[in-house]
Scaffold this active site. Structure first.
Site, PDB file in Angstrom:
ATOM      1  N   HIS A  79     -55.980 -24.639 -50.809  1.00 54.46           N
ATOM      2  CA  HIS A  79     -54.665 -25.696 -51.091  1.00 54.46           C
ATOM      3  C   HIS A  79     -55.036 -26.853 -51.492  1.00 54.46           C
ATOM      4  CE1 HIS A  79     -50.346 -26.651 -51.076  1.00 54.46           C
ATOM      5  NE2 HIS A  79     -50.904 -27.647 -50.551  1.00 54.46           N
ATOM      6  N   GLU A  80     -55.896 -27.189 -50.420  1.00 49.00           N
ATOM      7  CA  GLU A  80     -56.293 -28.783 -50.635  1.00 49.00           C
ATOM      8  C   GLU A  80     -57.247 -28.896 -51.697  1.00 49.00           C
ATOM      9  OE1 GLU A  80     -54.508 -30.856 -49.033  1.00 49.00           O
ATOM     10  OE2 GLU A  80     -53.336 -29.242 -47.716  1.00 49.00           O
ATOM     11  N   HIS A 110     -55.373 -29.624 -54.716  1.00 45.55           N
ATOM     12  CA  HIS A 110     -54.821 -31.151 -55.072  1.00 45.55           C
ATOM     13  C   HIS A 110     -55.955 -32.138 -55.324  1.00 45.55           C
ATOM     14  CE1 HIS A 110     -50.910 -30.625 -53.402  1.00 45.55           C
ATOM     15  NE2 HIS A 110     -51.361 -30.254 -52.123  1.00 45.55           N
TER      16      HIS A 110
END
Length: 525
Positions: free
Chosen positions: A245-246, A249
């Protein structure tokens, strides 16, 4: 049944404590936005909504009632809750769930387009338009793992990191390589508390904010080192899914409103479905294009639910890797127990080790060479001091062995009798002559024959003063103390003083765990 037989079977060491009502479970950790309202849910919710970007530009005097209601509505819609604008119990619970620390404000345009798409099917795709500096202007990117959780083996963490980047490379034109030292485009670092990103971005311990990242081209992702990170599917906080997920980003992706998207704001556990949703794939391809080599390959979450299983422990693995001592000494174990002769048994994956009274560990051996039909990755184990039988628990089932013989009627579904699913730990408690099973902040005293909780159980873990919830192992010692384990730490409970009297790192301080050789040199950390 007489009145005496109906008396609650309380632990002798707990008599006379005068226990009162327990604390509210699930309270946000200090520093979490939901813990900053002086006990007022609306104030805490206002802090939360402000932190994650749900208020429009204000006048510095706080939101008006209408803007607060609008923010609650938008949050409810984002979280797939009934949209009412009312700060109800379900909304407050959702705000307390573990999540990414990146604000949701960057996704406003995507959410607005998604609302419009309900009326215009041709607009259903989520195309996140990059801002200035909102994407990388090259397709080959380097990354560096600066540090990692001390209780996890470095090699397995690097595998998880590599898989997290490869997940995005599989569905885009991006390509990644690891820079073992020096500069890198993207850096992954574990921090504790305030780490110079501003007080609003300070980590808050277990729960709450798990991690946050920065859009290109700062290229940084930060993770809360106090989370119970795990490489297992059901133990602790799944590191791989948060990494992936990160990384999204750092590549320029904002949060997604799609329920099953990896880029949704809230933590999710992996299942058999693909890790990336169609929404994730469309978003990354809008920034960087489709894969250069063939079509996108969607990978199921089940591939990543247990990184330890990618390289099962075998008798020669440690010698080849140069790591001293049993493998579990450098990471953690699934379960631990002790028999009547004070032999300690440590279980990890599909293998087990036996530690003699002299502290020397032998193994690993495949579980089924000793206990046929026992599956890998058991979740709790205990040995009866009455008859020496071994008890194992996993999921909703339990096994009972006399020696290497599985007793008739086993495995059986223990959940139907009141035993919790996926127990954290188990032990045989001598003063009661009973099995005790621990799950989160509760414990159950079981009758051995039927494996059912005794009357008036479960009880709250506060009876065991100082023992933390979510322990991953427990066993009694000859001096009458009980040791509890979680990740790389232990807690020693003293029956005479009715409380935890010591804590530390089990691999380096408890010789009887079999890790003495691991601490004599060549240790992983």
């Amino acid at each position: 049944m007489g009145a005496a037989a109906r008396t609650p079977l309380l632990l002798p060491l707990l008599l006379g404590l005068g226990l009162g009502p327990g604390p509210v479970l699930g309270r946000a950790a200090p520093g979490d936005p939901m813990d900053q309202g002086d006990g007022d849910p609306q104030t805490a919710a206002q802090v939360f909504l402000g932190r994650y970007g749900y208020f429009r530009e204000g006048n510095g005097e706080g939101p008006s009632p209408d803007s607060f209601e609008d923010a609650v509505r938008e949050f409810q819609w984002t979280a797939h809750l009934p949209v009412s604008g009312v700060l109800d119990a379900a909304t407050l619970r959702q705000m307390k769930r573990p999540r990414c620390g990146v604000a949701d404000a960057e996704s406003r345009q995507a959410w607005a387009r998604r609302v419009t798409a309900r009326r215009a099917p041709r607009l259903r795709k989520r195309y996140v338009q990059p801002r200035a500096n909102g994407k990388w202007y090259k397709l080959q990117l380097s990354y560096r793992l600066v540090n990692w959780p001390r209780h996890l083996p470095e090699g397995r963490v690097r595998e998880a990191v590599r898989a997290a980047f490869q997940l995005w490379a599989n569905v885009s034109a991006l390509d990644f390589w690891e820079a073992p030292s020096g500069p890198a485009d993207i850096r992954l670092t574990f921090f504790r508390g305030d780490h110079n990103d501003g007080l609003a971005n300070a980590f808050d311990g277990p729960g709450g904010t798990l991690a946050h990242a920065f859009l290109p081209r700062r290229g940084e992702a930060h993770f809360d080192s106090e989370e119970p990170w795990s490489l297992y599917s059901r133990r602790g906080r799944g590191l791989f899914v948060v990494l992936a997920h990160e990384v999204g980003h750092t590549l320029g992706l904002a949060h997604s409103p799609a329920r099953g998207a990896l880029m949704a704001p809230y933590y999710k556990k992996l299942g058999r479905a693909a890790v990336l949703s169609r929404d994730d794939v469309l978003a990354i391809q809008n920034l960087y294009g489709k894969p250069l080599r063939g079509s996108a390959v969607q990978l199921p979450g089940s591939l990543f639910t247990d990184f330890e299983a990618w390289s099962p422990d075998g008798p020669g693995d440690q010698e080849r890797s140069g790591v001293r001592g049993p493998h579990y000494c450098h990471s953690f174990f699934d379960a631990i127990t002790v028999d009547g002769e004070q032999r300690v048994y440590v279980f990890k994956g599909g293998h087990f080790w036996e530690v003699g009274v002299d502290g020397n560990a032998t193994g690993p051996w495949p579980l089924r060479t000793r206990w046929p039909r026992l599956p890998p990755r058991v979740e709790a184990a205990a040995v009866s001091e009455v008859d020496g039988k071994f008890y194992f628990f996993k999921g909703s089932r339990c096994w009972r062995f006399r020696g290497s013989t599985l007793e008739p009627g086993f495995p059986q579904r223990c959940q139907g009798g009141g035993v919790p699913r996926h127990p954290d730990a188990a032990l045989f408690f001598g003063p009661l002559g009973r099995l005790v099973v621990f799950k989160d902040s509760r414990y159950f005293v079981l009758a051995e024959g039927a494996l059912r909780p005794e009357p008036d159980y479960p009880r709250h873990l506060r009876d065991w003063k100082g023992v933390p919830p979510g322990v991953r192992g427990a066993l009694p010692r000859p001096d009458g103390s009980v040791y509890f384990f979680r990740a790389d730490r232990y807690w020693r409970f003293d029956q005479a003083r009715l409380r935890v009297v010591g804590t530390g790192h089990w691999a380096s301080e408890l010789a009887w765990t079999g890790c003495g050789d691991a601490n004599s040199g060549g240790a992983l950390f």
